[in-house]
Design an enzyme around this catalytic site. Structure first.
Site, mmCIF file in Angstrom:
data_model
loop_
_atom_site.group_PDB
_atom_site.id
_atom_site.type_symbol
_atom_site.label_atom_id
_atom_site.label_comp_id
_atom_site.label_asym_id
_atom_site.label_seq_id
_atom_site.Cartn_x
_atom_site.Cartn_y
_atom_site.Cartn_z
ATOM 1 N N ASP A 226 40.797 31.958 48.237
ATOM 2 C CA ASP A 226 41.940 32.459 47.465
ATOM 3 C C ASP A 226 42.121 31.503 46.286
ATOM 4 O O ASP A 226 41.210 30.720 45.994
ATOM 5 C CB ASP A 226 43.177 32.574 48.366
ATOM 6 C CG ASP A 226 44.139 33.668 47.878
ATOM 7 O OD1 ASP A 226 44.244 33.845 46.654
ATOM 8 O OD2 ASP A 226 44.783 34.319 48.703
ATOM 9 N N HIS A 249 39.635 32.375 44.101
ATOM 10 C CA HIS A 249 40.084 33.435 43.198
ATOM 11 C C HIS A 249 40.445 32.856 41.828
ATOM 12 O O HIS A 249 41.191 33.462 41.071
ATOM 13 C CB HIS A 249 41.288 34.181 43.788
ATOM 14 C CG HIS A 249 40.933 35.058 44.947
ATOM 15 N ND1 HIS A 249 41.860 35.842 45.614
ATOM 16 C CD2 HIS A 249 39.743 35.283 45.562
ATOM 17 C CE1 HIS A 249 41.248 36.510 46.590
ATOM 18 N NE2 HIS A 249 39.971 36.189 46.580
#
Ligand SMILES: *[C@@H]1O[C@H](CO)[C@@H](O)[C@H](O)[C@H]1NC(C)=O
Ligand SMILES: *[C@@H]1O[C@H](CO)[C@@H](O)[C@H](O)[C@H]1NC(C)=O
Ligand SMILES: *[C@@H]1O[C@H](CO)[C@@H](O)[C@H](O)[C@H]1NC(C)=O
Ligand SMILES: *[C@@H]1O[C@H](CO)[C@@H](O)[C@H](O)[C@H]1NC(C)=O
Ligand SMILES: *[C@@H]1O[C@H](CO)[C@@H](O)[C@H](O)[C@H]1NC(C)=O
Ligand SMILES: *[C@@H]1O[C@H](CO)[C@@H](O)[C@H](O)[C@H]1NC(C)=O
Ligand SMILES: *[C@@H]1O[C@H](CO)[C@@H](O)[C@H](O)[C@H]1NC(C)=O
Ligand SMILES: *[C@@H]1O[C@H](CO)[C@@H](O)[C@H](O)[C@H]1NC(C)=O
Ligand SMILES: *[C@@H]1O[C@H](CO)[C@@H](O)[C@H](O)[C@H]1NC(C)=O
Ligand SMILES: *[C@@H]1O[C@H](CO)[C@@H](O)[C@H](O)[C@H]1NC(C)=O
Ligand SMILES: *[C@@H]1O[C@H](CO)[C@@H](O)[C@H](O)[C@H]1NC(C)=O
Ligand SMILES: *[C@@H]1O[C@H](CO)[C@@H](O)[C@H](O)[C@H]1NC(C)=O
Length: 415
Positions: A226, A249
């Site tokens: 993430d 991410h």
């Protein structure tokens, strides 16, 4: 330097003085017993001008609410491992006001130095396996009140904090939360979130910053799935540099605008010297769309993003190296009807180079604003897809002549 610990048979935390500093060394109980109460005792005894020593292997099943600290050193050279006791942690972890985030350790006070080369183990596997089946999350993938996955370390309501030389593994949720704090520095932190089963890790952000300013994160590595670092509402004067992010991410402004009627500000952020590999995004800004619902928790907020610099990014296998999206987690039709009113300006991309993953075809830049974005500049951009010639998608950028590439309109806007 050596100090002489004073052992008292009945007290697990021994107290001694060292350089005028009261030292509280926590003795581990062993056998899987909960060391939390003794750690709390040590923090109480050494709360003012003290030093807490955690140099053994500790099991923690009790919320660590260590508040009111003043000039405290924490030597974490051992391992602090939280129990994966979901039934206990989900309700007992400390609740904060954003995305249902809760924490297992709320570190709070003024002048705190945490160091020592030790490990903070979130014991995330059971949390990930359980989440994989229940999918019990809040809005926008946040935590849920009924399945609250605690953050292993939150610097909350704190000032003048330095955290260095730490290893963090297995966080059930975000690894670090900087919450309502000022002047917080992290350096040489190595973070890994790795699942040993078929369940993916979930929400394994390296850092999230909220209602905080003067935050510095440097010389750290993050291996997760993430955000590497995420600037949540009201992150100002933030510096992130010399980071190695793998699998993430990206480094993200946002998400912002999630809560209707709320003003979110992210300003004065500098992100430079970043190695970004195997990632979804590189330099990213994500904002929810608007909402017709005055009480929405999935869009409709306002505010601004201003004075953000992303410099010296080396990207490899990154799906969207440069990315701005103002319809984050918002239905495209709703977003078209209720566009985000959060304004984005003064964003600078400097020396962003490398190769994309190719999953977006030849698109290497995708910057789409709802209201017009002002003063967006790019210099030294050198990005290519694995195959073909780079495409740069832009929408609602006031002056594209400050970009060193030629924009094309998004496919949906081309008749
Ligand atoms: C972090 O990783 C670096 C580079 O691999 C290593 O030199 C350092 O010792 C690690 N630090 C900790 C606290 O594990
Ligand atoms: C908080 O958790 C509850 C479920 O317990 C959920 O309904 C709500 O949407 C969550 N809020 C956010 C903002 O994620
Ligand atoms: C943190 O500060 C908020 C007010 O800003 C307060 O409501 C909350 O109780 C504080 N939490 C702790 C643990 O100090
Ligand atoms: C995780 O979920 C996927 C999809 O539902 C499933 O195939 C897999 O077996 C699950 N893994 C575990 C460890 O529960
Ligand atoms: C970070 O690393 C760079 C080079 O890798 C070094 O010059 C700098 O002193 C380091 N900074 C900190 C805060 O450790
Ligand atoms: C952010 O700061 C602004 C200005 O101080 C304030 O109006 C707003 O409520 C804050 N937003 C959040 C989410 O704290
Ligand atoms: C922009 O942010 C940087 C910190 O990243 C700060 O030094 C600078 O003063 C800010 N510029 C303006 C015009 O606010
Ligand atoms: C950004 O930095 C400038 C220059 O230091 C300062 O004047 C401004 O208030 C800062 N903005 C925010 C939102 O903190
Ligand atoms: C929003 O919440 C308030 C207070 O909970 C409630 O009175 C109001 O009816 C809600 N409005 C909408 C549009 O749901
Ligand atoms: C561009 O960034 C790379 C790191 O990605 C760095 O090595 C190089 O020195 C930078 N170039 C300039 C001109 O700053
Ligand atoms: C690039 O093109 C080659 C040859 O056409 C193909 O084998 C390869 O799979 C392509 N790579 C990507 C990432 O699209
Ligand atoms: C942009 O397009 C113009 C006109 O086709 C061309 O002259 C220019 O070289 C292009 N610039 C870049 C950076 O590709």
């Amino acid at each position: 330097m050596k100090f002489l610990p004073l052992f008292l048979a009945s007290i697990a935390a021994s107290v001694a003085a060292h350089n005028n500093r009261r030292v509280c060394k926590v003795k581990a109980l062993g056998g899987g017993q909960d060391d939390g109460p003794n750690i709390l005792k040590a923090f109480k005894k050494c709360a003012k001008k003290g030093k807490v020593v955690l140099d053994e292997y500790y099991v923690v099943d009790t919320l660590l609410l260590t508040t009111g600290l003043e000039d405290v050193e924490i030597e974490l050279s051992g391992t602090v491992q939280y129990t994966p006791d979901i039934a206990k942690w989900s309700p007992q972890s400390y609740f904060m006001t954003y995305q249902n985030a809760t924490t297992a350790w709320f570190l709070s006070g003024n002048k705190i130095h945490l160091y020592g080369g030790g490990t903070l183990d979130g014991n995330g596997q059971l949390w990930w396996d359980t989440y994989n089946i229940s999918k019990n999350s809040g809005t926008a993938g946040g935590s849920s009140r009924t399945f609250a996955r605690p953050i292993p370390l939150t610097v909350g309501n704190a000032t003048n904090v330095l955290i260095e030389d730490l290893r963090q593994i297995g966080s059930p949720f975000w690894n670090n939360f900087v919450y309502q704090s000022k002047h917080v520095t992290y350096r040489r932190i190595n973070i890994t979130a790795h699942s040993y089963s078929s369940s993916p890790t979930a929400n394994s952000d390296g850092w999230d910053i909220y209602r905080s300013s003067f935050v510095t994160i440097t010389n750290s590595t993050v291996k997760n799935s993430d955000d590497c670092v995420s600037f949540k509402p009201n992150s100002t004067n933030v510096l992130v540099s010399h980071m190695d992010c793998d699998g993430s991410h990206g480094i993200s402004v946002g998400s912002l605008g999630q809560y209707a009627g709320t003003t979110d500000i992210v300003a004065n952020v500098s992100v430079h010297d970043i190695i970004m590999k195997n990632a979804q995004y590189g330099a990213r800004i994500k904002v929810f769309g608007g909402s017709p619902d005055a009480n929405s928790t999935a869009g409709g907020g306002s505010g601004f993003v201003k004075n953000i610099t992303f410099a010296n990014f080396q990207v490899a296998n990154v799906e969207g190296p440069i990315y701005i999206n103002q319809c984050y987690m918002t239905d495209p039709e709703v977003c078209a009807k209720y566009p985000s009113t959060l304004s984005i300006s003064d964003v600078h991309y400097v020396n962003i180079t490398g190769t994309s993953a190719g999953t977006q075809g030849t698109v290497v830049v995708d910057i789409q604003c709802s209201a017009q974005c002002k003063d967006i500049t790019a210099t030294g951009t050198n990005l290519s897809p694995p195959n073909g010639t780079s495409t740069y998608v832009c929408k609602n950028i006031v002056s594209t002549n400050q970009l060193d590439f030629n924009c094309t309109a998004p496919a949906a806007d081309v008749e």
